[in-house]
Structure formats: C-alpha cells, structure tokens
Motif scaffolding. Structure first.
Motif, mmCIF file in Angstrom:
data_model
loop_
_atom_site.group_PDB
_atom_site.id
_atom_site.type_symbol
_atom_site.label_atom_id
_atom_site.label_comp_id
_atom_site.label_asym_id
_atom_site.label_seq_id
_atom_site.Cartn_x
_atom_site.Cartn_y
_atom_site.Cartn_z
ATOM 1 N N GLY A 1 0.734 -1.149 -0.146
ATOM 2 C CA GLY A 1 -0.196 -0.041 0.052
ATOM 3 C C GLY A 1 0.840 1.327 0.005
ATOM 4 N N THR A 2 0.230 2.335 -0.166
ATOM 5 C CA THR A 2 0.758 3.517 0.115
ATOM 6 C C THR A 2 1.669 3.935 1.115
ATOM 7 N N LEU B 1 5.074 0.430 -5.282
ATOM 8 C CA LEU B 1 4.996 -0.430 -4.123
ATOM 9 C C LEU B 1 6.390 -1.036 -3.521
ATOM 10 N N SER B 2 6.546 -0.821 -2.286
ATOM 11 C CA SER B 2 7.717 -1.272 -1.365
ATOM 12 C C SER B 2 7.063 -2.301 -0.441
ATOM 13 N N ALA B 3 8.288 -2.693 -0.053
ATOM 14 C CA ALA B 3 7.822 -3.768 0.963
ATOM 15 C C ALA B 3 7.567 -3.374 2.547
ATOM 16 N N GLY C 1 -2.839 -0.839 2.426
ATOM 17 C CA GLY C 1 -3.362 0.304 1.639
ATOM 18 C C GLY C 1 -4.660 0.707 2.025
ATOM 19 N N THR C 2 -5.058 2.179 1.634
ATOM 20 C CA THR C 2 -6.294 2.587 2.180
ATOM 21 C C THR C 2 -7.429 2.167 1.302
ATOM 22 N N THR D 1 -3.859 0.249 9.705
ATOM 23 C CA THR D 1 -3.880 1.761 9.321
ATOM 24 C C THR D 1 -2.895 1.860 8.078
ATOM 25 N N GLY D 2 -3.249 2.937 7.492
ATOM 26 C CA GLY D 2 -2.507 3.165 6.156
ATOM 27 C C GLY D 2 -2.202 4.694 5.882
ATOM 28 N N ALA D 3 -1.817 4.985 4.861
ATOM 29 C CA ALA D 3 -1.487 6.634 4.345
ATOM 30 C C ALA D 3 -2.075 6.840 3.226
ATOM 31 N N LYS D 4 -2.381 8.242 2.855
ATOM 32 C CA LYS D 4 -2.823 8.707 1.668
ATOM 33 C C LYS D 4 -1.713 9.091 0.676
#
Length: 311
Positions: A11-12, A25-27, A85-86, A110-113
């Motif tokens: 995800g972001t 995309l990163s690990a 990812g959101t 949780t995630g991030a925009k």
C-alpha cells in the motif's frame, strides 16, 4: 518491554516515489520509522505478502492473515499493527476482525494517503496514534476489545480510531463512517478460523451496488458461488427484477444475500401496526428467498459471505 508485531502488507504507506515521480510499491518500513514515534516498545516487523490495495482479493487476504497468525504464534507479541493500502483496508479490517479476534490481542490496521516521505503524508500521524492506542490497550489488558482501524479524518485533520465492526468504506476524501444500530458481529472461533485459513477455495462473490435500474436479467448466476446485493438506506432493493434473479440463483443452489438490512424490518410481517411497518418491497424480496444480513455494514456482510462460501 512491550512487544508489538508490525505486519507490512504494502500500500501507499509502504511505498516510495521513484526518480520519475511515480509511486512504487515497496515491502516495508524499517524499525527506525517506528522508533521515531517514541513509544517504548520492541518492534518485530514481518512482511508475509506485499500487494497493492486496489488489486487485493481473497487469496491475498488469506495469505496475509495466515502470515499474521504464524508471526503471532512465533513472536508472541502483546499487540499487532497492520500497515495496509487505504483503498481496501476497510474490507481487510472486517475480514481480520472475524478471523483473528480469537487471538485476543489489541489489533489495529492503518495506512496513509501519501508515501511517508511526502511532506503531506499522514503516515507518521496515523502510525503514532495507532501505537499510542496499542500501548494503552496493552496496559489495560483490553485484548481484542481494541480491534479496529486508524485513519486521518479529512475534516478535522486528525487521526481517528473506529472499531472494526463499525468500519465502512472510504469516500473520496478518505473518511471512514459508522453504521448506526450496529449489532454484535460474532468472530470465528480458533478452530473455525484455522479451517478458513487452510481452505484452498477462492469463492467468486458477485457484489451488486445499490444503483437504480441495475440489469439483473443480464447476470449469468452459474458463474458465481454467491451474490451479495447492496441495499438502499431503507434496507430495500428493486422488487421487480431482483426477485427473478434470486429465484434463478436459488434454483441453481446459489445463495443471494442483501445488506445492510435493518433487523426490525425483516422480522415484521406487517400485521402488527404498533410497530414500524416494513415496505412491501421488503416482503417481496424476503418471500423470493433473499438472505438478509442485518445491522452490519456492507463490507462486514461481504466478509461473512466470503467465509460462509469457503465452507
């Protein structure tokens, strides 16, 4: 010292912007990111699988949940933080809540925009708030009572926590709203969860949005294991063409579900005028054989249908 398992699924929030200005995309984030939060804890970071949120499917979710369970059994953490990812983390939160609640650990998704390195990113804000909640939950021994999602509220500009059973999908601004009149969702017992995670079934669930005039007559029901129809806010749906679809599906042994539905409506037959009367369309759908999933968000109903279809 408190031990927190951090599960990075992509995800972001785990992405980086390359030299061409494209988000890749990163690990995972490294331990230094979490140590900056100044929440005293030992962080164990695992990456059982990496996928983009918009490409998530049942197979990815199952692999992620299996990875979290195995890591929890190996590491024996006091709490779990999942970075996702959101776009589809609300779906993941509902699935995780049903399948992993038996661990009885504080569990936050949780995630991030925006990627963490972006100056506008809410990654630090969300992770810090999630870790503060997890730390408090460990101290209070709340177990799976602290199981939910942390996101950044676009209106207030602050990180917010929503219990897993009340999470609804994000709108364009990234809000996660609550569904009124929520009933208690029954998570799986350990044995049931292990059976689901060990299953190789990848059921094909057709989800139909609540749009006017949906062409139900064009659907080939034989292509699906189950059909989930989103209800309007009144708990109803098209009572002209939808019952025909339900009859066709039932004749092939394929269940049709409707959600979210108000339980006070579906249990009524219209005879008791002292109670809230149901719509005629609700009665028609019920008689057609549609299975109502009451008082839970559409996403929670989706998780339920997936699990039931894997049995």
């Amino acid at each position: 010292m408190k031990k927190i398992l951090v599960c990075c699924l992509g995800g972001t929030i785990g992405s980086k912007v390359n030299d061409e200005g494209i988000i890749k995309l990163s690990a995972a984030l490294d331990k230094s990111f979490f140590e900056k939060m100044k929440i005293k804890a030992e962080y164990e970071i695992v990456t059982p699988i990496v996928y983009s949120s918009e490409n998530a499917d049942i197979k990815y979710y199952r692999e992620a949940l299996k990875g979290i369970l195995k890591a929890s059994q190996d590491i024996m953490p006091d709490a779990v933080l999942v970075l996702h990812g959101t776009d589809s983390m609300a779906h993941f939160t509902h699935m995780a809540h049903r399948v992993l609640s038996f661990m009885n650990l504080p569990f936050i998704v949780t995630g991030a925009k925006y990627p963490p390195e972006d100056p506008h990113s809410d990654a630090v804000r969300n992770v810090k708030f999630a870790l503060e909640l997890l730390s408090a939950a460990i101290d209070s021994k709340s177990g799976s009572l602290t199981f939910g999602l942390v996101f950044s509220d676009a209106f207030m500009g602050q990180a917010t926590f929503v219990q897993a059973a009340k999470v609804m999908d994000a709108d364009f601004s990234g809000e996660y709203k609550k569904f009124a009149g929520m009933s208690q969702v029954e998570p799986l017992e350990r044995e049931e969860a292990e059976v689901f995670l060990a299953s190789s079934k990848e059921p094909k669930i057709l989800t139909i949005p609540d749009v006017p005039g949906f062409p139900y007559d064009t659907i080939d029901v034989t292509k699906y294991d189950a059909i989930l129809v989103e209800a309007y806010h009144s708990g109803t749906q098209n009572s002209k063409s939808l019952p025909v679809l339900v009859h066709r599906a039932n004749s092939k042994g394929i269940k049709c579900y409707l959600a979210p539905v108000h339980s006070t409506h579906m249990k009524l037959n219209g005879a008791d005028k002292s109670k809230e009367a149901p719509y005629d369309s609700e009665i028609v759908l019920k008689e057609a054989g549609i299975v109502p999933i009451c008082d839970v968000p559409f996403l929670s109903a989706w998780a339920q249908v997936v699990i039931e279809s894997c049995k």
